[in-house]
Write a protein that holds these residues in place. Sequence first.
Motif, PDB file in Angstrom:
ATOM      1  N   ILE A  47     -36.046 -30.120 -14.709  1.00 49.03           N
ATOM      2  CA  ILE A  47     -35.343 -31.404 -14.793  1.00 49.03           C
ATOM      3  C   ILE A  47     -36.313 -32.488 -15.240  1.00 49.03           C
ATOM      4  N   SER A  48     -35.956 -33.212 -16.282  1.00 47.82           N
ATOM      5  CA  SER A  48     -36.770 -34.318 -16.763  1.00 47.82           C
ATOM      6  C   SER A  48     -36.780 -35.456 -15.738  1.00 47.82           C
ATOM      7  N   ASN A  49     -37.921 -36.117 -15.627  1.00 47.61           N
ATOM      8  CA  ASN A  49     -38.060 -37.243 -14.697  1.00 47.61           C
ATOM      9  C   ASN A  49     -37.215 -38.450 -15.067  1.00 47.61           C
ATOM     10  N   GLU A  50     -36.532 -38.390 -16.184  1.00 47.34           N
ATOM     11  CA  GLU A  50     -35.681 -39.527 -16.571  1.00 47.34           C
ATOM     12  C   GLU A  50     -34.608 -39.829 -15.522  1.00 47.34           C
ATOM     13  N   PRO A  88     -43.872 -36.624 -22.308  1.00 44.53           N
ATOM     14  CA  PRO A  88     -43.997 -38.080 -22.119  1.00 44.53           C
ATOM     15  C   PRO A  88     -43.578 -38.569 -20.732  1.00 44.53           C
ATOM     16  N   LEU A  89     -42.491 -38.037 -20.207  1.00 48.75           N
ATOM     17  CA  LEU A  89     -42.025 -38.443 -18.886  1.00 48.75           C
ATOM     18  C   LEU A  89     -42.385 -37.432 -17.805  1.00 48.75           C
ATOM     19  N   GLY A  90     -42.569 -36.195 -18.210  1.00 53.24           N
ATOM     20  CA  GLY A  90     -42.772 -35.129 -17.229  1.00 53.24           C
ATOM     21  C   GLY A  90     -41.462 -34.746 -16.568  1.00 53.24           C
ATOM     22  N   MET A 285     -30.218 -29.981 -17.429  1.00 51.56           N
ATOM     23  CA  MET A 285     -29.958 -30.410 -16.056  1.00 51.56           C
ATOM     24  C   MET A 285     -29.984 -31.936 -15.940  1.00 51.56           C
ATOM     25  N   ALA A 286     -30.941 -32.564 -16.614  1.00 53.37           N
ATOM     26  CA  ALA A 286     -31.002 -34.030 -16.582  1.00 53.37           C
ATOM     27  C   ALA A 286     -29.759 -34.634 -17.230  1.00 53.37           C
ATOM     28  N   MET A 287     -29.290 -34.030 -18.315  1.00 54.80           N
ATOM     29  CA  MET A 287     -28.080 -34.532 -18.969  1.00 54.80           C
ATOM     30  C   MET A 287     -26.862 -34.393 -18.068  1.00 54.80           C
ATOM     31  N   HIS A 366     -34.927 -36.075 -25.191  1.00 56.59           N
ATOM     32  CA  HIS A 366     -34.936 -36.552 -23.810  1.00 56.59           C
ATOM     33  C   HIS A 366     -34.509 -38.016 -23.793  1.00 56.59           C
ATOM     34  N   GLY A 367     -33.942 -38.443 -22.713  1.00 53.76           N
ATOM     35  CA  GLY A 367     -33.511 -39.826 -22.595  1.00 53.76           C
ATOM     36  C   GLY A 367     -34.573 -40.694 -21.949  1.00 53.76           C
TER      37      GLY A 367
END
Length: 370
Positions: A47-50, A88-90, A285-287, A366-367
């Motif tokens: 999961i992106s940290n966004e 970039p975000l991890g 998953m982040a989306m 990524h967002g």
Amino acid sequence: MISKQIIIAGGGLAGLIAGIHLRKHNFDVLIIEKNDFPKHKVCGEYISNEVLSYLNFLDLDIDSLHPKKIDTLDFSLVSGKTIRSKLPLGGFGISRYQLDYYLYQKALNLGCCITKETVVDINFSNPLFEVITNQNRYTAAVVLGAFGKRSNLDVKFKRKFISKSAHWLGVKAHYEVDFPDDLVGLHHFRGGYCGVSKVETNLVNICYLSNYETFKKYKNIEEYQDKVVCENPNLKKILDNAILKFEKPISISQISFDKKQCVENHILMIGDTAGLIHPLCGNGMAMAIHSAKLASETVIDYLSNSISREQMELQYENKWNLNFKKRLQTGRLLGKLLEKEKLANQLMKILILFPSLMSLIIKKTHGKPI
């Protein structure tokens, strides 16, 4: 007939997040899920940290689950040529088995009603929906569709993507193998892509997407992995030393990356039901979490009499397109490029010469923090 304000058809990641968000605003929520909790699912489990600030807003203590903090990406082609890039975000690695069960418990504690039934039909007769399951009939003012990548409901609604051939197969299992905590690997092999990353149990999630045309030539998953997946030397090194911790890998067939409508039959679709991003983008998953946020906010406006149903549907569609349309297009484009070996090798040569382009591609899929 049982009456509810909001019914969410599906209790996966997006459905549970939406249920939690809406219950925090004191709406009457019923989640209908056909499976028991907890359950393993075919998923990259990164999961992106966004979405971290949003999860904090929902009072979800993800750190209590001990996810693996991930900040580095290895991307390789079939030949084994690899490029490493900082994310970039991890992000973080966590199993769906653990995360979905945690969200399920949180939703119950907040007062969500969660029932194990199978939704067989949803009909809209303004101003209410009728939701028919294998056990009951319900009415609701709003229905969110969170029934996953592919469902009998997609057939029932005659959604456009369901009539097209979907030739992708997903396979996933957890393994015991030496692998860095902070790394996610995305490895290309002939006919597919494989994601590798650690989850909270210190096991490694290996999840790959395979073109069914290449898969069907082999007797089973084990032979396919040995003969095809392991052609990539990076994957061969991992799998040759990996001890399978599942009884056997789990799989899902007929995965489609075709365009989907995020509003159909007046139902707001969320998560994979609204659109599936290519796995090499590693951000599904982040989306799903973000889409639950967008839908919940729009539903709250509607049920608070701030907007009409028509405005609710239009606003959600606009928000969906603004946040995800270009990301999905980029994913599909990258997928097509990598299916052509010569183009893929040319792309890798360019990325090796200009590594900053890799960061740009990651940003495109990524967002920004929400």
